[in-house]
Design a protein around this motif. Sequence first.
Motif, PDB file in Angstrom:
ATOM      1  N   ARG A 333       0.834  -1.130   0.045  1.00 35.06           N
ATOM      2  CA  ARG A 333       0.101   0.057   0.136  1.00 35.06           C
ATOM      3  C   ARG A 333       0.929   1.191  -0.110  1.00 35.06           C
ATOM      4  N   LEU A 334       0.486   2.382  -0.498  1.00 35.47           N
ATOM      5  CA  LEU A 334       1.185   3.499  -0.729  1.00 35.47           C
ATOM      6  C   LEU A 334       1.546   4.185   0.735  1.00 35.47           C
ATOM      7  N   GLY A 345       4.868   4.304  -1.271  1.00 35.07           N
ATOM      8  CA  GLY A 345       4.705   5.316  -2.622  1.00 35.07           C
ATOM      9  C   GLY A 345       5.420   4.581  -3.719  1.00 35.07           C
ATOM     10  N   ASN A 346       6.316   5.208  -4.470  1.00 37.84           N
ATOM     11  CA  ASN A 346       7.077   4.847  -5.585  1.00 37.84           C
ATOM     12  C   ASN A 346       7.876   3.566  -5.577  1.00 37.84           C
ATOM     13  N   GLU A 350       5.099  -0.228 -10.565  1.00 37.59           N
ATOM     14  CA  GLU A 350       4.053   0.362 -11.194  1.00 37.59           C
ATOM     15  C   GLU A 350       3.011  -0.811 -11.540  1.00 37.59           C
ATOM     16  N   ARG A 353       0.927  -1.314  -8.733  1.00 39.49           N
ATOM     17  CA  ARG A 353       0.002  -0.602  -8.171  1.00 39.49           C
ATOM     18  C   ARG A 353      -1.078  -0.730  -9.067  1.00 39.49           C
ATOM     19  N   ALA A 387      -7.488   6.019  -2.558  1.00 39.46           N
ATOM     20  CA  ALA A 387      -6.700   6.809  -3.277  1.00 39.46           C
ATOM     21  C   ALA A 387      -5.822   7.649  -2.294  1.00 39.46           C
ATOM     22  N   GLY A 388      -4.406   7.342  -2.629  1.00 38.91           N
ATOM     23  CA  GLY A 388      -3.450   8.062  -1.994  1.00 38.91           C
ATOM     24  C   GLY A 388      -2.897   7.287  -0.627  1.00 38.91           C
ATOM     25  N   PHE A 391      -4.200   3.138  -2.707  1.00 32.60           N
ATOM     26  CA  PHE A 391      -4.033   2.805  -4.123  1.00 32.60           C
ATOM     27  C   PHE A 391      -3.625   4.174  -4.626  1.00 32.60           C
ATOM     28  N   ASP A 392      -2.982   3.880  -5.903  1.00 33.18           N
ATOM     29  CA  ASP A 392      -2.213   5.000  -6.542  1.00 33.18           C
ATOM     30  C   ASP A 392      -3.451   5.714  -7.426  1.00 33.18           C
ATOM     31  N   ARG A 394      -3.463   7.777  -9.767  1.00 35.33           N
ATOM     32  CA  ARG A 394      -3.484   7.695 -11.432  1.00 35.33           C
ATOM     33  C   ARG A 394      -4.174   6.421 -11.738  1.00 35.33           C
ATOM     34  N   MET A 395      -3.665   5.347 -11.104  1.00 41.88           N
ATOM     35  CA  MET A 395      -4.417   4.093 -11.776  1.00 41.88           C
ATOM     36  C   MET A 395      -5.846   3.891 -11.255  1.00 41.88           C
TER      37      MET A 395
END
Length: 441
Positions: A333-334, A345-346, A350, A353, A387-388, A391-392, A394-395
């Motif tokens: 998880r982020l 996070g990153n 990708e 995610r 989200a955030g 989850f990402d 952007r996805m």
Amino acid sequence: MEAVPARARAYVAGVLLVALLCLRPLPAPHAHWWAVALLAALYAGCEYVARSRFVGTFYPVLLAGAFLLPPAAAALVPLPGALLSPVEQRPYALRRIWRAAQLAVAVWTAARVHRALDGRDAVVACDFPYALVSAGAAVLTFCVVLALLDGGILALAERVPLWRAWRGQFLRSLAPVAVHGLAGLMMAVLWRSPYGPVAALLVLLPMCVSWWAFAQYHRERAAHQATIRALVQAVDIKDEYTRGHSERVGQASMMIARELGMPDERVEVLRFAGILHDVGKLGVPTRLLRKNGPLTPEERRVIELHPEYGHEMVRGISFLGEARAAVLHHHERLDGSGYPYGLVGNQIPESARIVAVADAFDAMTSTRCYRRARPIAAALEELERCAGSQFDPRMVQALGRAVGRCGWRPAVTADEEGGPRAPERPVPTAGARQSADRSVP
């Protein structure tokens, strides 16, 4: 394209009409018919073998025809091969007609460009490098026309954005068409030489070698895909609550990847990532996967090992690429609260995610024995809420756009009739648990 929309059928009819116009006026009986017949028979044989062995299509003979013949005569060359070659999917007749029409238009256009640049005289005189210039322009035109026509049918039949369909078709086909164009030019030069058509056929020998190599690669890839299907079927049998879940996660992962504009090769890898994300369940005791009550902390830790089990199972399949990282990290998880490594996070790949969002979405929108499916809008809203943190964003946004454009048709993933029913459970939230691992955060 089995159920072809009416707009796609109208598009095919329009391209067919253009192809018929390209065939006029037909060449005089004494002028080019023997060359047309020879090239058409040669192309039909090559195309039949190529498609029977799943090694793609064969353009050198078509491009040689564009370099040697008037446009109307060149447009006749692909017709027998396109109409008689094997077709993998229904509707067979429509696909054959479409293939014949688009090739006729593409070859006619390439021949027109080649003639406009005096390429025929350059071929006859072996005038290099000018012959390469005119042939290169014809090959580029051929590739552009095919990309435009294929992109149009893809956009109409599968609702892919038009610009993305065109760009993907052109970039994917440019390199192989260029190689085929060079072989076609060599055939045309030898055909016009004192050695005649027999010498031109020798150009096909290295192409046959490349066929054999590609067929070997295809067989190896088919063996890998058969292994993947067997693993997924084993997971579905082992965990009956999530039957079909892996295939749908693969579909949703592919939709997200396409919405993000990823190249087709990567989209395919991410589809595999979604399909294989839960393969590690094969290493988890069945009694834990089918347990009706809540899991103990020790049982939870056992199930949380399944990403690592899955990674061990697939890491030897080389063509999976980044799909292996998705199998290992799709529960991260982020905010760092995921498993198995608590990445933040990153740090999370990708691919992982993407699969995490696809996994959660399908879990919420699928009917299981122990709960009903959520509406699609509610599932997307829940993903946006998480989200955030989990989850990402952007996805999540990419999935929302893709579902809004193409829709989503979830299926029942376990038998609902005639079988024992598990006790009713509350529907878990995305923040609590959204994959097929029941009750595991």
